[in-house]
Design a protein around this motif. Sequence first.
Motif, PDB file in Angstrom:
ATOM      1  N   GLU A 107       0.825  -1.205   0.000  1.00 21.77           N
ATOM      2  CA  GLU A 107       0.000   0.000   0.000  1.00 21.77           C
ATOM      3  C   GLU A 107       0.862   1.259   0.000  1.00 21.77           C
ATOM      4  O   GLU A 107       0.576   2.228  -0.714  1.00 21.77           O
ATOM      5  CB  GLU A 107      -0.934  -0.005   1.208  1.00 21.77           C
ATOM      6  CG  GLU A 107      -1.937   1.116   1.191  1.00 21.77           C
ATOM      7  CD  GLU A 107      -3.050   0.935   2.200  1.00 21.77           C
ATOM      8  OE1 GLU A 107      -3.943   1.819   2.259  1.00 21.77           O
ATOM      9  OE2 GLU A 107      -3.048  -0.070   2.939  1.00 21.77           O
ATOM     10  N   ILE A 108       1.930   1.273   0.786  1.00 19.44           N
ATOM     11  CA  ILE A 108       2.821   2.438   0.818  1.00 19.44           C
ATOM     12  C   ILE A 108       3.505   2.620  -0.537  1.00 19.44           C
ATOM     13  O   ILE A 108       3.693   3.751  -1.017  1.00 19.44           O
ATOM     14  CB  ILE A 108       3.845   2.280   1.950  1.00 19.44           C
ATOM     15  CG1 ILE A 108       3.124   2.384   3.308  1.00 19.44           C
ATOM     16  CG2 ILE A 108       4.952   3.329   1.844  1.00 19.44           C
ATOM     17  CD1 ILE A 108       3.982   2.022   4.497  1.00 19.44           C
ATOM     18  N   GLN A 109       3.828   1.514  -1.167  1.00 19.74           N
ATOM     19  CA  GLN A 109       4.437   1.601  -2.498  1.00 19.74           C
ATOM     20  C   GLN A 109       3.480   2.262  -3.492  1.00 19.74           C
ATOM     21  O   GLN A 109       3.904   3.104  -4.299  1.00 19.74           O
ATOM     22  CB  GLN A 109       4.822   0.193  -2.972  1.00 19.74           C
ATOM     23  CG  GLN A 109       5.632   0.165  -4.259  1.00 19.74           C
ATOM     24  CD  GLN A 109       6.012  -1.253  -4.645  1.00 19.74           C
ATOM     25  OE1 GLN A 109       5.274  -2.206  -4.382  1.00 19.74           O
ATOM     26  NE2 GLN A 109       7.161  -1.405  -5.290  1.00 19.74           N
ATOM     27  N   HIS A 165       6.400  14.190  -9.542  1.00 22.31           N
ATOM     28  CA  HIS A 165       6.685  15.584  -9.880  1.00 22.31           C
ATOM     29  C   HIS A 165       8.153  15.951  -9.598  1.00 22.31           C
ATOM     30  O   HIS A 165       8.480  17.104  -9.320  1.00 22.31           O
ATOM     31  CB  HIS A 165       5.737  16.504  -9.119  1.00 22.31           C
ATOM     32  CG  HIS A 165       4.309  16.320  -9.543  1.00 22.31           C
ATOM     33  ND1 HIS A 165       3.751  16.980 -10.616  1.00 22.31           N
ATOM     34  CD2 HIS A 165       3.335  15.507  -9.056  1.00 22.31           C
ATOM     35  CE1 HIS A 165       2.494  16.593 -10.759  1.00 22.31           C
ATOM     36  NE2 HIS A 165       2.220  15.707  -9.829  1.00 22.31           N
ATOM     37  N   GLY A 166       9.013  14.927  -9.678  1.00 28.59           N
ATOM     38  CA  GLY A 166      10.449  15.187  -9.626  1.00 28.59           C
ATOM     39  C   GLY A 166      11.012  15.509  -8.250  1.00 28.59           C
ATOM     40  O   GLY A 166      12.138  16.019  -8.158  1.00 28.59           O
ATOM     41  N   ARG A 167      10.254  15.218  -7.179  1.00 29.81           N
ATOM     42  CA  ARG A 167      10.741  15.537  -5.843  1.00 29.81           C
ATOM     43  C   ARG A 167      11.471  14.367  -5.188  1.00 29.81           C
ATOM     44  O   ARG A 167      11.736  14.388  -4.001  1.00 29.81           O
ATOM     45  CB  ARG A 167       9.575  15.968  -4.953  1.00 29.81           C
ATOM     46  CG  ARG A 167       8.863  17.217  -5.419  1.00 29.81           C
ATOM     47  CD  ARG A 167       9.793  18.428  -5.460  1.00 29.81           C
ATOM     48  NE  ARG A 167      10.248  18.808  -4.125  1.00 29.81           N
ATOM     49  CZ  ARG A 167       9.645  19.696  -3.355  1.00 29.81           C
ATOM     50  NH1 ARG A 167       8.530  20.292  -3.783  1.00 29.81           N
ATOM     51  NH2 ARG A 167      10.129  19.994  -2.178  1.00 29.81           N
ATOM     52  N   GLY A 168      11.803  13.385  -5.941  1.00 26.13           N
ATOM     53  CA  GLY A 168      12.534  12.241  -5.403  1.00 26.13           C
ATOM     54  C   GLY A 168      12.107  10.950  -6.077  1.00 26.13           C
ATOM     55  O   GLY A 168      11.041  10.883  -6.706  1.00 26.13           O
ATOM     56  N   ARG A 169      12.960   9.944  -5.940  1.00 27.92           N
ATOM     57  CA  ARG A 169      12.638   8.605  -6.416  1.00 27.92           C
ATOM     58  C   ARG A 169      12.682   7.674  -5.203  1.00 27.92           C
ATOM     59  O   ARG A 169      13.520   7.827  -4.317  1.00 27.92           O
ATOM     60  CB  ARG A 169      13.642   8.150  -7.477  1.00 27.92           C
ATOM     61  CG  ARG A 169      13.517   8.939  -8.779  1.00 27.92           C
ATOM     62  CD  ARG A 169      14.461   8.407  -9.851  1.00 27.92           C
ATOM     63  NE  ARG A 169      15.859   8.514  -9.444  1.00 27.92           N
ATOM     64  CZ  ARG A 169      16.769   7.552  -9.576  1.00 27.92           C
ATOM     65  NH1 ARG A 169      16.413   6.388 -10.101  1.00 27.92           N
ATOM     66  NH2 ARG A 169      18.017   7.751  -9.187  1.00 27.92           N
ATOM     67  N   PHE A 170      11.767   6.730  -5.205  1.00 28.20           N
ATOM     68  CA  PHE A 170      11.639   5.850  -4.042  1.00 28.20           C
ATOM     69  C   PHE A 170      11.611   4.397  -4.496  1.00 28.20           C
ATOM     70  O   PHE A 170      11.073   4.077  -5.553  1.00 28.20           O
ATOM     71  CB  PHE A 170      10.346   6.172  -3.278  1.00 28.20           C
ATOM     72  CG  PHE A 170      10.236   7.609  -2.853  1.00 28.20           C
ATOM     73  CD1 PHE A 170      10.900   8.069  -1.719  1.00 28.20           C
ATOM     74  CD2 PHE A 170       9.495   8.510  -3.598  1.00 28.20           C
ATOM     75  CE1 PHE A 170      10.818   9.391  -1.338  1.00 28.20           C
ATOM     76  CE2 PHE A 170       9.405   9.834  -3.232  1.00 28.20           C
ATOM     77  CZ  PHE A 170      10.065  10.288  -2.090  1.00 28.20           C
ATOM     78  N   GLN A 171      12.221   3.552  -3.648  1.00 30.61           N
ATOM     79  CA  GLN A 171      12.244   2.131  -3.967  1.00 30.61           C
ATOM     80  C   GLN A 171      12.052   1.315  -2.697  1.00 30.61           C
ATOM     81  O   GLN A 171      12.765   1.501  -1.708  1.00 30.61           O
ATOM     82  CB  GLN A 171      13.578   1.746  -4.630  1.00 30.61           C
ATOM     83  CG  GLN A 171      13.617   0.265  -5.042  1.00 30.61           C
ATOM     84  CD  GLN A 171      14.933  -0.115  -5.704  1.00 30.61           C
ATOM     85  OE1 GLN A 171      15.916   0.656  -5.657  1.00 30.61           O
ATOM     86  NE2 GLN A 171      14.976  -1.270  -6.327  1.00 30.61           N
ATOM     87  N   LEU A 172      11.049   0.415  -2.742  1.00 29.77           N
ATOM     88  CA  LEU A 172      10.810  -0.505  -1.633  1.00 29.77           C
ATOM     89  C   LEU A 172      11.853  -1.618  -1.672  1.00 29.77           C
ATOM     90  O   LEU A 172      12.068  -2.246  -2.706  1.00 29.77           O
ATOM     91  CB  LEU A 172       9.402  -1.097  -1.743  1.00 29.77           C
ATOM     92  CG  LEU A 172       9.054  -2.210  -0.766  1.00 29.77           C
ATOM     93  CD1 LEU A 172       9.005  -1.674   0.677  1.00 29.77           C
ATOM     94  CD2 LEU A 172       7.710  -2.856  -1.134  1.00 29.77           C
TER      95      LEU A 172
END
Length: 283
Positions: A140-142, A154-161
Amino acid sequence: MGKRAVPQRRRRGRSRRGRGARLLLPVLALIVVSLGAGAALAHYNGEEQADNAAPPTAPPSPRATTAKPVTPPPKPPPKPAPEPSPKKPPKKTVVPRSGPGTFTAAQAAGAPTGTGGALRRYRVQVEDGVDVSAREAAAEIQRILAHPRGWAAHGRGRFQLVSGEADFVIRIATPATADKLCLENGLDTHGELNCETTAGVVVNLRRWMLGSPTFAGAPAEYRHLIINHEVGHEIGIRDHLGCPGPGRPAPVMMQQIKGLNGCRSNAYPYDEDGIYITGPVVS
């Protein structure tokens, strides 16, 4: 001459009787014909009258006049409609006040989300003994961090589980455990609030499961606000914002659980046109 005259008179006498009979025969024939025609006419009229007359009514049968009328058996009374079963009240969600303080990490990983900014890897943990699956919470968080109105889009970061080494941890903890983890960083959450610490994000289990009384939306939508607000601090947004004006959407960096001040509750950093939702700095 006398012998000749006698026969002559006899012949004349026979002749008269013959003429009389011959005259009588037509008269008799006429009478017979008249009588026959009259009988025939009477017979014909009798038949016609008999044909035109109403048929005689048959006498009622002895059984019809002596039998008792058949009374149909009485209909059984209608069955009473079943009473509707009382509706069961919705099951109340019970949130434990405290837990053991130990956590289970979600054994799940995913591809990076976002198109700009530094890659930040995160891990999801859920306190033991609560009715939340670590794996489901991680999924769900992903999805929240990959939302088209979120930070990564919108370019404010990249995230990886990830399930191993991570840049920060997102923990879902009971109110008592959340208070303890937040207080280690000097934050007093009163058993109600979430926080962001040096180790990562702490989510109060009560807010995760119940949402907020000030938020006009389901708990599932409020989870977007929790993650977006606390991850906003994680990517470097330190200030809290206030309401930009009555009726306008509240910024995601506003502490909406403390009151909306005329704004509409909102769970996303950006609006549907991709414009960042901001407001005056309040702290």
